[in-house]
Motif scaffolding. Sequence first.
Motif, PDB file in Angstrom:
ATOM      1  N   GLU A  82     -41.806   5.050  14.100  1.00 25.98           N
ATOM      2  CA  GLU A  82     -40.589   4.982  13.296  1.00 25.98           C
ATOM      3  C   GLU A  82     -39.526   4.211  14.069  1.00 25.98           C
ATOM      4  O   GLU A  82     -39.311   4.434  15.252  1.00 25.98           O
ATOM      5  CB  GLU A  82     -40.091   6.385  12.974  1.00 25.98           C
ATOM      6  CG  GLU A  82     -38.904   6.406  12.048  1.00 25.98           C
ATOM      7  CD  GLU A  82     -38.445   7.804  11.685  1.00 25.98           C
ATOM      8  OE1 GLU A  82     -37.282   7.931  11.276  1.00 25.98           O
ATOM      9  OE2 GLU A  82     -39.242   8.754  11.829  1.00 25.98           O
ATOM     10  N   GLN A  97     -42.046   0.198  10.662  1.00 21.23           N
ATOM     11  CA  GLN A  97     -41.617   1.393   9.930  1.00 21.23           C
ATOM     12  C   GLN A  97     -40.135   1.598  10.250  1.00 21.23           C
ATOM     13  O   GLN A  97     -39.775   2.356  11.146  1.00 21.23           O
ATOM     14  CB  GLN A  97     -42.446   2.623  10.343  1.00 21.23           C
ATOM     15  CG  GLN A  97     -42.107   3.840   9.543  1.00 21.23           C
ATOM     16  CD  GLN A  97     -42.926   5.071   9.907  1.00 21.23           C
ATOM     17  OE1 GLN A  97     -42.843   6.035   9.180  1.00 21.23           O
ATOM     18  NE2 GLN A  97     -43.683   5.098  10.996  1.00 21.23           N
ATOM     19  N   ALA A 100     -38.479   6.547   8.298  1.00 20.14           N
ATOM     20  CA  ALA A 100     -39.645   7.406   8.091  1.00 20.14           C
ATOM     21  C   ALA A 100     -40.298   7.161   6.731  1.00 20.14           C
ATOM     22  O   ALA A 100     -39.637   7.229   5.688  1.00 20.14           O
ATOM     23  CB  ALA A 100     -39.242   8.866   8.219  1.00 20.14           C
TER      24      ALA A 100
END
Length: 165
Positions: A82, A97, A100
């Motif tokens: 993340e 990413q 999330a």
Amino acid sequence: MTSASLEPGAGQNRRTVVATAGATGLALVLAACGSDGGSGSSDPAGGAGAQGDGASTGGGSGGGDNAAAGGTVLAKTAEIPEGGGKIFKDQGVVVTQPTAGRFQAFSSTCTHQGCAVGSVSDGAIVCPCHNSRFSVADGKVQGGPATQPLPAKNITVSGDRITLA
């Protein structure tokens, strides 16, 4: 398809036999080259990346396994940090990413002079050649000398798998 004898018989000459054999071969080749029935994925919003809900977009590369949908499985979602990302050199893509459950993918080729990006850190995709930096969220330039964003690539997120579309 009807079967035809390739042996000359009553009413057939050599030319007819050759033409029949050629037509049969052509029909087989055309049948083999027909549509695969697959469909490509695209980002319905026109942006880069894929949402963690199974939507597809963005880009990515990796693993080399073929998914049932026809793409290359790049990684499991847990492998993409993340706020960061992972570079798949063999496929020429970087998967990120930014938040999330939201996955994006971009070309891993820097738009400045074509070097391969080398790392993803501090929310940026970094090119080692001249230190151009690109956002993990949208591929936009955060710092030059590059002036163009990284092109988005299409990925599909299904369950815990990220697939190059």
